[in-house]
Design an enzyme around this catalytic site. Structure first.
Site, PDB file in Angstrom:
ATOM      1  N   THR A 228      40.449 -68.973 -43.945  1.00 14.82           N
ATOM      2  CA  THR A 228      41.690 -70.122 -44.258  1.00 14.82           C
ATOM      3  C   THR A 228      42.376 -70.754 -43.001  1.00 14.82           C
ATOM      4  O   THR A 228      42.483 -71.835 -42.849  1.00 14.82           O
ATOM      5  CB  THR A 228      42.528 -69.731 -45.600  1.00 14.82           C
ATOM      6  OG1 THR A 228      41.744 -69.331 -46.407  1.00 14.82           O
ATOM      7  CG2 THR A 228      43.669 -70.440 -45.449  1.00 14.82           C
ATOM      8  N   SER A 243      43.503 -64.872 -38.521  1.00 14.78           N
ATOM      9  CA  SER A 243      43.847 -64.413 -39.830  1.00 14.78           C
ATOM     10  C   SER A 243      44.507 -63.161 -40.055  1.00 14.78           C
ATOM     11  O   SER A 243      45.183 -62.808 -40.783  1.00 14.78           O
ATOM     12  CB  SER A 243      42.321 -64.325 -40.533  1.00 14.78           C
ATOM     13  OG  SER A 243      41.769 -65.455 -40.751  1.00 14.78           O
ATOM     14  N   CYS A 244      44.366 -61.942 -39.123  1.00 11.44           N
ATOM     15  CA  CYS A 244      44.565 -60.670 -39.284  1.00 11.44           C
ATOM     16  C   CYS A 244      45.211 -60.248 -37.900  1.00 11.44           C
ATOM     17  O   CYS A 244      44.996 -60.579 -36.842  1.00 11.44           O
ATOM     18  CB  CYS A 244      43.086 -59.735 -39.531  1.00 11.44           C
ATOM     19  SG  CYS A 244      42.135 -60.512 -40.671  1.00 11.44           S
ATOM     20  N   ASN A 460      44.392 -53.665 -41.524  1.00 11.21           N
ATOM     21  CA  ASN A 460      45.017 -55.046 -41.816  1.00 11.21           C
ATOM     22  C   ASN A 460      45.463 -55.272 -43.250  1.00 11.21           C
ATOM     23  O   ASN A 460      45.072 -54.407 -44.119  1.00 11.21           O
ATOM     24  CB  ASN A 460      44.087 -56.379 -41.049  1.00 11.21           C
ATOM     25  CG  ASN A 460      43.146 -56.410 -42.010  1.00 11.21           C
ATOM     26  OD1 ASN A 460      42.239 -55.419 -42.430  1.00 11.21           O
ATOM     27  ND2 ASN A 460      42.730 -57.635 -42.203  1.00 11.21           N
ATOM     28  N   LEU A 461      45.871 -56.432 -43.539  1.00 10.65           N
ATOM     29  CA  LEU A 461      46.097 -56.583 -44.967  1.00 10.65           C
ATOM     30  C   LEU A 461      45.073 -56.618 -45.960  1.00 10.65           C
ATOM     31  O   LEU A 461      45.375 -56.238 -47.024  1.00 10.65           O
ATOM     32  CB  LEU A 461      46.764 -58.281 -44.956  1.00 10.65           C
ATOM     33  CG  LEU A 461      47.439 -58.694 -46.349  1.00 10.65           C
ATOM     34  CD1 LEU A 461      48.617 -57.684 -46.703  1.00 10.65           C
ATOM     35  CD2 LEU A 461      47.645 -60.081 -46.346  1.00 10.65           C
ATOM     36  N   CYS A 462      43.954 -57.082 -45.617  1.00 12.56           N
ATOM     37  CA  CYS A 462      42.689 -56.942 -46.579  1.00 12.56           C
ATOM     38  C   CYS A 462      41.808 -55.826 -46.230  1.00 12.56           C
ATOM     39  O   CYS A 462      40.775 -55.524 -46.763  1.00 12.56           O
ATOM     40  CB  CYS A 462      41.995 -58.177 -46.440  1.00 12.56           C
ATOM     41  SG  CYS A 462      42.993 -59.553 -46.732  1.00 12.56           S
ATOM     42  N   GLU A 464      40.031 -54.758 -43.913  1.00 13.86           N
ATOM     43  CA  GLU A 464      38.511 -55.148 -43.282  1.00 13.86           C
ATOM     44  C   GLU A 464      38.503 -55.028 -41.515  1.00 13.86           C
ATOM     45  O   GLU A 464      37.502 -55.008 -41.108  1.00 13.86           O
ATOM     46  CB  GLU A 464      37.777 -56.134 -43.872  1.00 13.86           C
ATOM     47  CG  GLU A 464      37.822 -57.501 -43.252  1.00 13.86           C
ATOM     48  CD  GLU A 464      39.306 -58.148 -43.505  1.00 13.86           C
ATOM     49  OE1 GLU A 464      39.569 -59.296 -43.201  1.00 13.86           O
ATOM     50  OE2 GLU A 464      40.069 -57.412 -44.085  1.00 13.86           O
ATOM     51  N   PRO A 631      37.886 -59.996 -48.290  1.00 17.76           N
ATOM     52  CA  PRO A 631      37.670 -60.289 -49.740  1.00 17.76           C
ATOM     53  C   PRO A 631      37.199 -61.756 -49.902  1.00 17.76           C
ATOM     54  O   PRO A 631      36.735 -62.063 -50.966  1.00 17.76           O
ATOM     55  CB  PRO A 631      39.074 -59.765 -50.202  1.00 17.76           C
ATOM     56  CG  PRO A 631      39.788 -60.129 -49.026  1.00 17.76           C
ATOM     57  CD  PRO A 631      39.080 -59.791 -47.815  1.00 17.76           C
ATOM     58  N   THR A 633      38.439 -64.357 -51.643  1.00 17.45           N
ATOM     59  CA  THR A 633      38.319 -64.565 -53.009  1.00 17.45           C
ATOM     60  C   THR A 633      38.526 -66.117 -53.180  1.00 17.45           C
ATOM     61  O   THR A 633      37.860 -66.649 -53.961  1.00 17.45           O
ATOM     62  CB  THR A 633      39.530 -63.674 -53.902  1.00 17.45           C
ATOM     63  OG1 THR A 633      39.523 -62.330 -53.498  1.00 17.45           O
ATOM     64  CG2 THR A 633      39.455 -64.127 -55.345  1.00 17.45           C
ATOM     65  N   SER A 635      38.356 -68.666 -50.935  1.00 27.51           N
ATOM     66  CA  SER A 635      37.124 -69.334 -50.078  1.00 27.51           C
ATOM     67  C   SER A 635      35.971 -69.403 -50.694  1.00 27.51           C
ATOM     68  O   SER A 635      35.294 -70.245 -50.555  1.00 27.51           O
ATOM     69  CB  SER A 635      37.162 -68.753 -48.720  1.00 27.51           C
ATOM     70  OG  SER A 635      36.843 -67.560 -48.446  1.00 27.51           O
TER      71      SER A 635
END
Length: 764
Positions: A228, A243-244, A460-462, A464, A631, A633, A635
């Site tokens: 994103t 992103s991360c 990180n937040l997700c 990965e 994840p 979701t 995208s």
């Protein structure tokens, strides 16, 4: 072939007529249509039919059903936009498990409306890309770096545009693409092409158009999905592409407020951030020599919580912050309670995402029902000279045994708990809230190729993406793309992996990190994350299931190999990442810091791994971390495939959006539906086994959600009265650790007696 799109766009639903003719038509009882230009004209039903036929072309739907549904909604003075919206709503109402193609019809109609709006505002659609670029730069919409290309080069690039790719989106994908990613008066292929050109601008002048075209075709045909921040921000001036992020806080005011400020900068630019607070002294610790003065980690987490709310990503959404705490920290029990409704509301933080960083020693004690000691890092440092936060593996176990040997003599501030009972409290919180995330610290750091240069404090937040973090020096940051496995054949893997790695390496050179520690990290480690989505589609197309571990392993061995090889070849071309010397890569270790002998025993093609290890030692590697599965979701909806590498929640369901419900159906459900294993009825041990298999070939992490259905008989065909118990969930979580998974993202629950055909398990 679809009917002529441009003719439909130019003609609309009505005749070009003058006002006197309109008045006569009204008097004669004809329905007048208000066009987007503001003029009116009598309704031309044949043109509606033509648009309907165009939208339905090639899909397993009956266009007459859409026409007949619309006729009851027409009225005098209706606008062409209302007609379009009514057609879309009719198509969505017709969409169900037996006729899922209606969602594609709705998607095409949405894109048709976008084309028409663009024509009204700009005077043209596709066909003059160079003019669009120049105009958007002048308006401040596009980054002026796109003018690195000459008008001639932009005209050539514009000739690559394939407008038919706009018609591949279902309704959910079309709406997300236009609302989240496109700029005003921008068309999808223009966005993809501009991204591709900007990603290629660091290439040599004689090759940048070659790579730009390769990038564009891979992105626009939905074989590579840009994360994103890249797709949304690359084209705009000063857009952040990363992103991360992960930052770590030292136990002093300067570090605490510095990292809160950095968190705000990350949030402002739309990134997600992990903040490790394990070094901060515990509740009851001393401050400036005063005993029992510290309020512990919760007050500082609350500041992070409020920062996420206040710095709300430019008004788009609240900031996204995950706060990590090591499992040995004295404040762990309160950390688990900080999102419950009971207790002191001043010590609650409802808008952060908690993660626990877990040592293998703790998991062994959970397994054996042994005691676990929670301690204050400040006291441990002062009394024993041990900095616990960076320790893992054998070093942690040695230090921890020293701490436990000095309880009461030197360590006064501690609490003994039963490890299994504490794990049950963790599980209880997960069942209630989906969190905390679990980060298995030893597995993460064993696989870290940069042990010589630091350690990884958390995820990180997700969950990965992660690499070395040093307070006040290096903040982990990573750019991501994903391979869309639904649209790839086996023969595509090598070329697409090579393009994906090149795209991300170029991204590092064109992004502007939001603060200095992130730039330092980018420069030193060049961390990237090539991920994957659409594994459920890939399996269904081949009539495979999640227990076909051999085939899954072969697929991700190929992805891991070709991504790693691509980074080696880039190093040969551009140079290795600066921290390469002394890394595990430089010692001949490969993915996950594993020796070549492991690949000789476990790889389907061991000889290529042997050669790759030699080549990396000779030429280096461009990126310290290369693969990570997010994840994705949202995208994945744009990509028209299932999210990440997880099973799809359901073959067909309605997702709740702000404007209502939207039908979601995996694209291969019609032909291969019996091979679609729905996550809502799939035993999660199979998911853990599949993720553990994939993890062997992924050098960073995988966002692994677990979904437990508590309804009777779901997993136990022979025992229809039996439902899932807490012990079953416990066993699955233990299994994820034992099999070498690096993290557990959300734990989702389908509640007993509330089973519905809708998605309750979507992250992001």
């Amino acid at each position: 072939m679809l009917l002529d799109t441009q003719e439909n766009i130019n003609s609309g639903y009505s005749y070009q007529t003058n006002h006197s003719h309109n008045k006569e038509a009204k008097n004669a009882g004809q329905i007048e249509v208000i066009k987007r230009s503001g003029t009116s004209a009598p309704l031309d039903v044949t043109k509606i039919r033509k648009v309907v036929d165009w939208a339905c072309n090639g899909k397993e739907v009956n266009s007459i059903a859409l026409e007949s549904g619309l006729k009851t909604r027409l009225r005098h003075g209706i606008t062409t936009r209302e007609i379009q919206d009514n057609l879309i709503n009719c198509a969505l109402e017709l969409c169900d498990l037996d006729q899922p193609d209606w969602r594609y019809v709705a998607g095409r109609l949405h894109i048709w409306s976008l084309w028409k709006e663009t024509l009204v505002h700009r005077g043209y659609n596709y066909g003059n890309y160079a003019q669009t670029v120049q105009s958007f730069v002048e308006q401040g919409k596009y980054d002026e770096r796109i003018l690195t290309y000459s008008t001639t080069e932009l005209e050539e690039a514009g000739s690559w545009i394939n407008a038919d790719w706009d018609l591949d989106y279902d309704y959910a994908g079309a709406v997300l693409l236009t609302s989240r990613y496109l700029l005003p008066q921008e068309l999808p292929q223009e966005a993809f092409l501009t991204c591709a050109l900007l990603l290629a601008m660091v290439e040599s002048p004689d090759s940048r158009l070659y790579y730009a075209r390769k990038f564009y075709e891979a992105i626009a045909s939905r074989r590579i999905s840009l994360a994103t921040p890249i797709l949304a921000n690359l084209r705009i001036p000063n857009g952040s592409l990363t992103s991360c992020f992960i930052v770590s806080i030292d136990d002093n005011l300067e570090s605490i407020f510095r990292e809160i400020t950095n968190t705000a900068r990350i949030s402002k630019n739309g990134g997600g951030v992990g903040v490790n607070v394990s070094r901060i002294r515990a509740t009851g610790s001393s401050v400036m020599g005063k005993k029992n003065a510290s309020g512990g980690v919760i007050p500082w987490i609350k500041l992070l919580n409020d920062t996420a709310i206040a710095v709300n990503q430019g008004g788009r959404r609240a900031g996204a912050v995950t706060v990590g705490l090591d499992i040995w920290h004295l404040d762990v029990p309160e950390f688990l309670e900080m999102q419950t409704e009971n207790g002191d509301q001043r010590r609650k933080a409802y808008d952060v995402f908690p993660q626990l960083v877990i040592a293998d020693e703790f998991m062994r004690r959970v397994e054996n029902k042994q005691e676990w000691t929670l301690v204050d890092p400040f006291e441990v440092q002062n009394e024993l000279g041990i900095d616990l936060a960076p320790l893992w593996g054998v070093e942690f176990e040695k230090a921890y045994s020293i701490i436990e040997a000095n309880l009461e003599t030197k360590i006064k501030l501690y609490k003994k708990v039963n490890a299994r009972e504490l794990f049950k409290e963790i599980m209880r919180a997960q069942v209630e809230t989906g969190m905390p995330y679990l980060a298995f610290k030893d597995a993460i750091n064993k696989a870290n190729p940069n042990k010589h240069d630091g350690y990884i404090p958390g995820v990180n937040l997700c969950t990965e993406s992660f690499s070395n973090v040093t307070p006040n020096k290096y903040a982990h940051c990573c750019n991501l793309v994903s391979l869309n496995l639904a649209n790839l054949e086996d023969s595509d893997i090598e070329s697409v992996c090579t393009l994906a790695v090149r795209i991300l390496d170029n991204t590092i050179d064109i992004t502007i990190p939001p603060f200095e520690d992130a730039k330092n990290h980018n420069d030193r480690y060049r961390t990237i994350g090539v991920g994957a989505m659409g594994l459920a589609d890939w399996l269904a197309k081949r009539e495979l299931r999640y227990n076909n571990l051999s085939e899954i392993s072969d697929l991700f061995e190929n992805i891991g190999y070709h991504c790693t090889q691509a980074s080696m070849l880039l190093s040969k071309e551009r140079g290795a990442y600066p921290a390469f010397e002394g890394s595990d890569w430089s010692k001949g270790l490969l993915i996950g810091s594993k020796p070549v002998t492991w690949f000789e025993e476990n790889a389907s093609q061991p000889i290529r791994w042997q050669k790759l290890a030699i080549d990396i030692q000779k030429y280096g590697i461009r990126n310290s971390h290369i693969t990570a599965i997010a994840p994705n979701t949202s995208s994945s909806l744009v990509q028209g495939c299932t999210a990440s590498v997880l099973p799809v929640y359901s073959r067909f369901f309605y997702d709740k959006w702000a404007k209502g419900t939207v039908p979601i159906a995996p694209p291969y459900v019609q032909d291969k539906y019996w091979f679609y294993q729905e996550n809502k009825t799939l035993h999660q041990d199979q998911v853990v086994s599949a993720i553990a298999t994939i993890q062997q070939w992924i050098d960073t992490g995988i966002s692994m959600e677990l979904l437990f259905n508590l309804n009777q008989g779901v997993y136990f065909a022979d025992e229809p009265e039996r439902s899932l118990k807490a012990k079953d969930i416990f066993d699955t979580l233990m299994m994820s650790w034992e099999k070498g998974c690096k993290a557990v993202y959300y734990v989702r629950i389908v509640q007993r007696d509330s089973f519905k055909e809708e998605c309750t398990a979507c992250a992001n």
